[in-house]
Each structure stands twice: as structure tokens, then as C-alpha cells.
Write an enzyme that holds these catalytic residues in place. Structure first.
Site, PDB file in Angstrom:
ATOM      1  N   TYR A 138       0.957  -1.098   0.044  1.00 45.50           N
ATOM      2  CA  TYR A 138      -0.018  -0.023   0.055  1.00 45.50           C
ATOM      3  C   TYR A 138       0.860   1.321  -0.030  1.00 45.50           C
ATOM      4  CZ  TYR A 138      -2.840   3.784   1.388  1.00 45.50           C
ATOM      5  OH  TYR A 138      -3.670   5.014   1.402  1.00 45.50           O
ATOM      6  N   ARG A 145       1.683   6.702  -6.952  1.00 39.25           N
ATOM      7  CA  ARG A 145       0.744   7.678  -7.226  1.00 39.25           C
ATOM      8  C   ARG A 145       1.286   8.900  -7.148  1.00 39.25           C
ATOM      9  NH1 ARG A 145      -4.918   7.172  -3.764  1.00 39.25           N
ATOM     10  NH2 ARG A 145      -3.257   7.068  -1.848  1.00 39.25           N
ATOM     11  N   TYR A 197      -0.836  13.534   6.360  1.00 40.97           N
ATOM     12  CA  TYR A 197      -0.305  12.605   6.997  1.00 40.97           C
ATOM     13  C   TYR A 197       1.216  12.711   7.304  1.00 40.97           C
ATOM     14  CZ  TYR A 197      -4.518   9.390   6.749  1.00 40.97           C
ATOM     15  OH  TYR A 197      -5.744   8.945   6.755  1.00 40.97           O
ATOM     16  N   ARG A 210     -11.610  13.666   1.441  1.00 39.34           N
ATOM     17  CA  ARG A 210     -12.224  12.840   2.043  1.00 39.34           C
ATOM     18  C   ARG A 210     -13.385  12.678   1.395  1.00 39.34           C
ATOM     19  NH1 ARG A 210      -8.971   9.900   5.247  1.00 39.34           N
ATOM     20  NH2 ARG A 210      -7.654  11.208   6.380  1.00 39.34           N
ATOM     21  N   GLU A 318     -13.841  -0.522   6.806  1.00 37.70           N
ATOM     22  CA  GLU A 318     -13.782   0.635   6.233  1.00 37.70           C
ATOM     23  C   GLU A 318     -15.224   0.881   5.231  1.00 37.70           C
ATOM     24  OE1 GLU A 318      -9.931   1.764   4.542  1.00 37.70           O
ATOM     25  OE2 GLU A 318     -11.051   2.598   2.474  1.00 37.70           O
TER      26      GLU A 318
HETATM   27  C1  3EB Z   1      -7.479   6.415   5.482  1.00 35.06           C
HETATM   28  O1  3EB Z   1      -8.241   7.116   5.776  1.00 35.06           O
HETATM   29  C2  3EB Z   1      -7.816   5.216   5.309  1.00 35.06           C
HETATM   30  O2  3EB Z   1      -5.204   5.765  -0.320  1.00 35.06           O
HETATM   31  O3  3EB Z   1      -6.637   6.241  -1.965  1.00 35.06           O
HETATM   32  C3  3EB Z   1      -8.980   5.327   2.358  1.00 35.06           C
HETATM   33  C4  3EB Z   1      -9.513   5.909   1.061  1.00 35.06           C
HETATM   34  C5  3EB Z   1      -7.719   5.124   2.676  1.00 35.06           C
HETATM   35  C6  3EB Z   1      -8.301   5.981   0.081  1.00 35.06           C
HETATM   36  C7  3EB Z   1      -6.293   5.948  -0.773  1.00 35.06           C
HETATM   37  C8  3EB Z   1      -6.901   5.249   1.627  1.00 35.06           C
HETATM   38  C9  3EB Z   1      -7.198   5.810   0.491  1.00 35.06           C
HETATM   39  O4  3EB Z   1      -6.216   6.787   5.476  1.00 35.06           O
HETATM   40  C10 3EB Z   1      -7.305   4.526   4.090  1.00 35.06           C
END
Ligand code: 3EB
Length: 324
Positions: A138, A145, A197, A210, A318
Site C-alpha cells: 500500500y 501515485r 499525514y 475525504r 472501512e
Molecule cells: C485512510 O483514511 C484510510 O489511499 O486512496 C481510504 C481511502 C484510505 C482512500 C487511498 C486510503 C485511500 O487513510 C485508507
């Protein structure tokens, strides 16, 4: 225009007969793949719980044209573009992600749909070591990306709502929806933006919003990203599926409150979403997860529970949502 250009519908696969125009069809089953006969039909290797196969139909009242260009399958209507790339050899996820994103990002712009609305990513062995063994797959995907975005000089905050979930069978499938005019990227007040992050979660942060809010003349729609039990940037309730579900519903609720307050969308809570997909890591947690969801939002007519992996080892579930 009396109807919005997108409608999503869940149906058992045997009933998935096109009526009106079908922009795309997403089947959920055992193996990830594409259909050599139909460029806008994909299969995601996430088995649904309780049924052999389920399908999600992305419908539109507008006329649809399908095609394939350099391995990119697509379908387009006046207002919407669906496009997909499937990379069967997903051994090097960093390279696969970079290539897929370079191709897709150039394609949707060239086709005249410069506004990304939603992206889905599915690949195998999500948490296993990558080719670079300091990363899991991941994290390698996130790095690839980002490399594509850097090459195209696109900011990480420009990407729309997304999902990234692990499949049990090989192959990397990414598909997207794009429009002519931009939507509005929404962040969650309870969560640090993924593109901010800290490096604890990987050298290159994830790049997604989001949610994406899309005002169409007929109606405003909301596309919510895969949402996990993350508050701030930390995972909460390790090992506790019901508590993670509660946190996810709280996260979805906070996002919906914000969209209602800031943009006037008449949506009161997660129970008002048109469609929910729940990605469950361990089958044994399904009863607890289902019970918690019902306790919080009641019996919802369009919830699909899928068996899939979530991108941090402690995260068990999720949810993504769609208001269309
Ligand atoms: C998160 O909030 C959970 O890498 O495109 C959720 C939706 C998550 C999309 C992405 C990752 C992705 O970090 C993981």
C-alpha cells in the site's frame, strides 16, 4: 435537466440487465479483471458476503459511448467519463501505480473531462512487503501515485474522493469518474487530510480528498471516500471491530454535518446516503460490524458488505458512501 447524470444501483448479478444507459458496471466476485467485450465493465476481486456475486450499476439518463484506447477502457456521456486501467502483473506496485495514474490522468484531461470526481483502487497483498522491502505494497502504491502527480505537476490535494482496498487475487484495477466542471473537495474535521499525514504511515502520503461534493443542475451529489477508524491521523480501537464501526459512523457524521452546514446539502446523517459499501477484513467480524451499523443507522436498503483488506494492519473495516 430533471435528472442528475449519475445514478448508482446495487443489484444481484443475475438481474444486472441494462435498462436505459449504463455508464459502467462493477461486479464484485472472486477475481479482479476486465471484460474484453465491454470496456466499462469491471470485476473487483472482493467477494460479497452472503451472495455469490453482486453488481453495482452506474447509470445515466444520457446517451453513452464506449471505447478502448491504449488499454484504457472508457464510457462517456455528455457530462461524465468512466475510465479504467487493469494491470494484470501487479508485482511492482510502485511502478504499476505510477504507470496507471500517468495514463489515466492524461486520458481524462485529453478526453475533455478535466474534473476528477471519484477514484477506486484495488490490488492484492496490500500489507505484504513491496519490491522495496522497507515499504508495504500500500505504501508503494502511494509512492507510485505521488510520482505520477509530481511528473504531471499536480498537487496531492487535487485528487478527489477515493478508495484503496486489498483483494485476495492478483491484479491492479483502478477506475475513475470525471466530469466537465469541478466538484468541491471536502475534508473531514475529525481527520487530518490524508495528503498531510506524517511520514509514520509511509514515505509518500496518500493523495485523496475525504469526499467530493458535486453540484449538478438537477441535484448536488456527494461521493465519500473509504472511511476508517482514524481520528487525527491515528488508528483508534485496534482489534475492536464494533468500536471501529462506531468511530467510522462518527467520522461519516462529522463530514456530513460539515457538508450540510457549509454547503446546505439536505443530508442529516450516514443513514441518508443512497449507497454504502462496507469493506470487512476478517469474515469473523461481520456479525459485530453488521450489528453495529444497524444499531447506528437502522436497516439501510443499499448496503453491500465486501470481503477486503484495509491499508493499516490494525484497521478491520472501512466504509464508503454515495449520495446520488
Ligand atoms: C485512510 O483514511 C484510510 O489511499 O486512496 C481510504 C481511502 C484510505 C482512500 C487511498 C486510503 C485511500 O487513510 C485508507
Amino acid at each position: 435537466m430533471s435528472q442528475p447524470p449519475l445514478k448508482a444501483q446495487l443489484v444481484p448479478s443475475r438481474d444486472a440487465v441494462a435498462e436505459g444507459a449504463l455508464l459502467a458496471r462493477v461486479d464484485y466476485g472472486r477475481e479482479t479483471g476486465i471484460d474484453p467485450e465491454d470496456p466499462s465493465r469491471v470485476t473487483v476481486g472482493l467477494p460479497p458476503f452472503g451472495t455469490e456475486q453482486a453488481s453495482e450499476l452506474l447509470r445515466t439518463p444520457q446517451a453513452v459511448t464506449r471505447g478502448e484506447q491504449d488499454g484504457i477502457g472508457f464510457a462517456r456521456s455528455e457530462d461524465l467519463l468512466f475510465a479504467r486501467v487493469f494491470i494484470a502483473d501487479s508485482q511492482d506496485m510502485q511502478q504499476a501505480a505510477e504507470q496507471a495514474y500517468l495514463r489515466l490522468l492524461r486520458f481524462h484531461t485529453a478526453m475533455g473531462y478535466p474534473a476528477l470526481l471519484r477514484i477506486w483502487n484495488f490490488f492484492d497483498r496490500l500489507l505484504e512487503p513491496a519490491v522495496d522491502p522497507t515499504l508495504d505494497r500500500y505504501q508503494a502504491f502511494c509512492a507510485g501515485r505521488q510520482q505520477a502527480l509530481e511528473a504531471l505537476q499536480i498537487d496531492g490535494s487535487a485528487l478527489p474522493a477515493a478508495t484503496a482496498i486489498g483483494t485476495a487475487t492478483p491484479g491492479f484495477l483502478v477506475y475513475l469518474l470525471a466530469a466537465r466542471e469541478p466538484g468541491i473537495q471536502i475534508e473531514n474535521p475529525r481527520q487530518v487530510s490524508a495528503y498531510h499525514y506524517p511520514p509514520d504511515y509511509g514515505p509518500k502520503s496518500p493523495t485523496f480528498a475525504r469526499a467530493t461534493l458535486k453540484p449538478w443542475p438537477a441535484r448536488t451529489q456527494l461521493y465519500i471516500s473509504g472511511t476508517a477508524s482514524i481520528v487525527g491521523h491515528a488508528s483508534l480501537h485496534a482489534g475492536k471491530p464494533a468500536a471501529q464501526m462506531d468511530e467510522i459512523i462518527n467520522n461519516l457524521g462529522a463530514l456530513i454535518d460539515k457538508v450540510r452546514n457549509d454547503h446546505g446539502l439536505a443530508l442529516h446523517g450516514p443513514g441518508d446516503l443512497s449507497l454504502l459499501k462496507v469493506y470487512v477484513k476478517r469474515e469473523a467480524d461481520l456479525p459485530a460490524i453488521r450489528a453495529r451499523l444497524t444499531a447506528r443507522i437502522g436497516d439501510h436498503p443499499a448496503v453491500l458488505f465486501l470481503h477486503g483488506d484495509v491499508c493499516r494492519k490494525e484497521l478491520l473495516v472501512e466504509i464508503e458512501g454515495l449520495y446520488a
